[in-house]
Scaffold this motif. Structure first.
Motif, PDB file in Angstrom:
ATOM      1  N   HIS A 159       9.845  -3.301  -4.651  1.00 22.70           N
ATOM      2  CA  HIS A 159      10.946  -3.949  -3.954  1.00 22.70           C
ATOM      3  C   HIS A 159      10.505  -4.632  -2.666  1.00 22.70           C
ATOM      4  N   LEU A 160       9.221  -4.650  -2.392  1.00 20.85           N
ATOM      5  CA  LEU A 160       8.719  -5.199  -1.136  1.00 20.85           C
ATOM      6  C   LEU A 160       8.375  -6.675  -1.259  1.00 20.85           C
ATOM      7  N   SER A 161       8.365  -7.347  -0.120  1.00 13.15           N
ATOM      8  CA  SER A 161       7.911  -8.734  -0.073  1.00 13.15           C
ATOM      9  C   SER A 161       6.387  -8.786  -0.102  1.00 13.15           C
ATOM     10  N   GLY A 162       5.845  -9.996  -0.220  1.00  3.95           N
ATOM     11  CA  GLY A 162       4.383 -10.142  -0.248  1.00  3.95           C
ATOM     12  C   GLY A 162       3.721  -9.629   1.011  1.00  3.95           C
ATOM     13  N   GLY A 163       4.302  -9.968   2.176  1.00  2.00           N
ATOM     14  CA  GLY A 163       3.733  -9.488   3.430  1.00  2.00           C
ATOM     15  C   GLY A 163       3.807  -7.985   3.555  1.00  2.00           C
ATOM     16  N   GLN A 164       4.881  -7.386   3.054  1.00  2.00           N
ATOM     17  CA  GLN A 164       5.016  -5.931   3.096  1.00  2.00           C
ATOM     18  C   GLN A 164       4.028  -5.258   2.153  1.00  2.00           C
ATOM     19  N   HIS A 165       3.790  -5.846   0.986  1.00  3.21           N
ATOM     20  CA  HIS A 165       2.755  -5.334   0.083  1.00  3.21           C
ATOM     21  C   HIS A 165       1.411  -5.278   0.804  1.00  3.21           C
ATOM     22  N   GLN A 166       1.108  -6.359   1.515  1.00  6.25           N
ATOM     23  CA  GLN A 166      -0.177  -6.416   2.212  1.00  6.25           C
ATOM     24  C   GLN A 166      -0.264  -5.340   3.281  1.00  6.25           C
ATOM     25  N   ARG A 167       0.824  -5.083   3.970  1.00  7.37           N
ATOM     26  CA  ARG A 167       0.818  -4.036   4.994  1.00  7.37           C
ATOM     27  C   ARG A 167       0.586  -2.666   4.372  1.00  7.37           C
ATOM     28  N   VAL A 168       1.148  -2.441   3.187  1.00  4.05           N
ATOM     29  CA  VAL A 168       0.931  -1.160   2.496  1.00  4.05           C
ATOM     30  C   VAL A 168      -0.541  -0.994   2.143  1.00  4.05           C
ATOM     31  N   LEU A 169      -1.170  -2.052   1.650  1.00  3.70           N
ATOM     32  CA  LEU A 169      -2.591  -1.983   1.311  1.00  3.70           C
ATOM     33  C   LEU A 169      -3.443  -1.724   2.549  1.00  3.70           C
ATOM     34  N   ILE A 170      -3.061  -2.328   3.669  1.00  8.23           N
ATOM     35  CA  ILE A 170      -3.788  -2.093   4.918  1.00  8.23           C
ATOM     36  C   ILE A 170      -3.609  -0.649   5.364  1.00  8.23           C
ATOM     37  N   ALA A 171      -2.383  -0.118   5.260  1.00 11.42           N
ATOM     38  CA  ALA A 171      -2.142   1.278   5.627  1.00 11.42           C
ATOM     39  C   ALA A 171      -2.966   2.217   4.755  1.00 11.42           C
ATOM     40  N   ARG A 172      -3.089   1.902   3.471  1.00 14.51           N
ATOM     41  CA  ARG A 172      -3.899   2.731   2.575  1.00 14.51           C
ATOM     42  C   ARG A 172      -5.358   2.750   3.019  1.00 14.51           C
ATOM     43  N   ALA A 173      -5.851   1.618   3.522  1.00 14.63           N
ATOM     44  CA  ALA A 173      -7.232   1.566   4.009  1.00 14.63           C
ATOM     45  C   ALA A 173      -7.391   2.298   5.335  1.00 14.63           C
ATOM     46  N   LEU A 174      -6.343   2.285   6.167  1.00 15.12           N
ATOM     47  CA  LEU A 174      -6.421   2.900   7.491  1.00 15.12           C
ATOM     48  C   LEU A 174      -6.266   4.410   7.458  1.00 15.12           C
ATOM     49  N   VAL A 175      -5.622   4.939   6.419  1.00 13.12           N
ATOM     50  CA  VAL A 175      -5.212   6.342   6.429  1.00 13.12           C
ATOM     51  C   VAL A 175      -6.400   7.302   6.480  1.00 13.12           C
ATOM     52  N   GLY A 176      -7.561   6.849   6.028  1.00 11.48           N
ATOM     53  CA  GLY A 176      -8.749   7.687   6.089  1.00 11.48           C
ATOM     54  C   GLY A 176      -9.509   7.573   7.395  1.00 11.48           C
ATOM     55  N   VAL A 177      -8.986   6.802   8.352  1.00 12.41           N
ATOM     56  CA  VAL A 177      -9.627   6.553   9.654  1.00 12.41           C
ATOM     57  C   VAL A 177     -11.072   6.093   9.429  1.00 12.41           C
ATOM     58  N   PRO A 178     -11.247   4.934   8.812  1.00 15.40           N
ATOM     59  CA  PRO A 178     -12.589   4.488   8.420  1.00 15.40           C
ATOM     60  C   PRO A 178     -13.442   4.054   9.605  1.00 15.40           C
ATOM     61  N   ASP A 179     -14.745   4.095   9.399  1.00 16.72           N
ATOM     62  CA  ASP A 179     -15.695   3.554  10.367  1.00 16.72           C
ATOM     63  C   ASP A 179     -16.065   2.119  10.036  1.00 16.72           C
ATOM     64  N   LEU A 180     -15.731   1.688   8.817  1.00 18.38           N
ATOM     65  CA  LEU A 180     -15.935   0.310   8.382  1.00 18.38           C
ATOM     66  C   LEU A 180     -14.686  -0.117   7.631  1.00 18.38           C
ATOM     67  N   LEU A 181     -14.083  -1.200   8.080  1.00 18.05           N
ATOM     68  CA  LEU A 181     -12.882  -1.730   7.442  1.00 18.05           C
ATOM     69  C   LEU A 181     -13.224  -3.090   6.848  1.00 18.05           C
ATOM     70  N   ILE A 182     -13.047  -3.222   5.540  1.00 20.13           N
ATOM     71  CA  ILE A 182     -13.359  -4.458   4.827  1.00 20.13           C
ATOM     72  C   ILE A 182     -12.057  -5.029   4.283  1.00 20.13           C
ATOM     73  N   MET A 183     -11.783  -6.299   4.594  1.00 28.88           N
ATOM     74  CA  MET A 183     -10.558  -6.944   4.133  1.00 28.88           C
ATOM     75  C   MET A 183     -10.883  -8.281   3.489  1.00 28.88           C
ATOM     76  N   ASP A 184     -10.392  -8.475   2.268  1.00 26.85           N
ATOM     77  CA  ASP A 184     -10.644  -9.696   1.517  1.00 26.85           C
ATOM     78  C   ASP A 184      -9.388 -10.561   1.553  1.00 26.85           C
ATOM     79  N   GLU A 185      -9.436 -11.633   2.332  1.00 24.92           N
ATOM     80  CA  GLU A 185      -8.312 -12.564   2.497  1.00 24.92           C
ATOM     81  C   GLU A 185      -7.025 -11.838   2.928  1.00 24.92           C
ATOM     82  N   PRO A 186      -7.059 -11.087   4.013  1.00 22.33           N
ATOM     83  CA  PRO A 186      -5.880 -10.301   4.394  1.00 22.33           C
ATOM     84  C   PRO A 186      -4.687 -11.134   4.835  1.00 22.33           C
ATOM     85  N   MET A 187      -4.916 -12.411   5.220  1.00 22.88           N
ATOM     86  CA  MET A 187      -3.812 -13.223   5.708  1.00 22.88           C
ATOM     87  C   MET A 187      -3.274 -14.204   4.673  1.00 22.88           C
ATOM     88  N   ALA A 188      -3.841 -14.193   3.473  1.00 24.06           N
ATOM     89  CA  ALA A 188      -3.445 -15.176   2.469  1.00 24.06           C
ATOM     90  C   ALA A 188      -2.005 -14.951   2.020  1.00 24.06           C
TER      91      ALA A 188
END
Length: 274
Positions: A159-188
């Motif tokens: 039920h989310l918009s495209g921008g909200q989907h992207q935020r969920v994917l970013i949150a999934r990457a952040l939840v492990g408190v990474p030392d390296l964050l890799i994003m492929d076209e995060p603003m597209a």
């Protein structure tokens, strides 16, 4: 959520040399890779250091996404070497130290899941299928808060918009408190508010020492955060250094002419992005 403004260049000191940026988090040397039988990488060298923000730039088909996929191991190297946090790839096991945001896609891959359930999967590399503990739930809440989605935690991602989907994917990457964050076209294809939220998230991650590797077509609101740009052309590194000037509308498809007022550096870097 109200938009935030990316910090000015003066808000964060720049490393005066690669060595000042900290130890190498990613060390890719002479990377050669094929996809579907087609050569894509033709000897790529890439270094990302702790606390450094590196943008991978280049035209479509230049090898940007393949480069980051080789770093996370989803595209094997035919030749060359890869080290992660100073360890050879074949000996690296600490995958919880890496957060990865793929190109924009449906956050749950078609599975009827909630926002919280999708973000919670980002904790799996740390403890597998063991029951979630209080600190895991707290980490999910922090990640959702960071992307402005805590109030949507119980919603279905469908039920989310495209921008909200992207935020969920970013949150999934952040939840492990990474030392390296890799994003492929995060603003597209995301809205301006989501782009500004991403800029604020990256600023916070870098302040705690996280290294960031971004695949971008244009820098946009992330430009003040970028330490180095690596421009790929036909699977090779054509530039590794300060971000080329004019990345933005000048780098969009079709904008490949030379301005009469451009200096040599501007003409050179514009040619690399054409």
């Amino acid at each position: 959520m109200s938009a935030v403004t990316a910090p000015a260049d003066s808000d964060r000191p720049r490393p005066s040399s690669p060595e000042d940026a900290g130890p190498a988090v990613v060390g890719l040397r002479g990377a050669v890779a094929t996809v579907g039988g087609r050569p894509v990488l033709r000897g790529v060298d890439l270094t990302v250091r702790a606390g450094e923000v590196v943008a991978l730039l280049g035209a479509n088909g230049s090898g940007k996404s393949t480069t980051v996929k080789s770093v996370i191991g989803s595209v094997p190297l035919d030749r060359g070497s890869l080290e992660l946090f100073g360890r050879p790839y074949r000996k690296f096991r600490d995958w919880h130290r890496i957060g990865y945001v793929p190109q924009r896609t449906t956050a749950a891959g078609g599975v009827p899941a909630t926002v919280r359930e999708v973000v919670s999967t980002g904790r799996l590399p740390q403890h597998g299928l063991l029951p979630f503990r209080r600190k895991d739930r707290a980490a999910v809440d922090r990640a959702l808060t960071a992307v402005g989605m805590l109030d949507r935690a119980g919603d279905r991602v469908a039920h989310l918009s495209g921008g909200q989907h992207q935020r969920v994917l970013i949150a999934r990457a952040l939840v492990g408190v990474p030392d390296l964050l890799i994003m492929d076209e995060p603003m597209a294809g995301v809205d301006v508010d989501s782009q500004q939220v991403l800029a604020e998230i990256l600023r916070n991650e870098v302040q705690r020492g996280c290294a960031v590797l971004l695949v971008l077509h244009e820098l946009g609101p992330l430009e003040p955060l970028i330490d180095r740009a690596v421009v790929l052309r036909d699977g090779c590194v054509a530039h590794d250094g300060p971000p080329p000037r004019g990345v933005g509308q000048h780098a969009l498809p079709g904008h490949d002419h030379v301005h009469p007022h451009a200096d040599d550096h501007h003409r050179t870097t514009q040619g690399l992005l054409a």
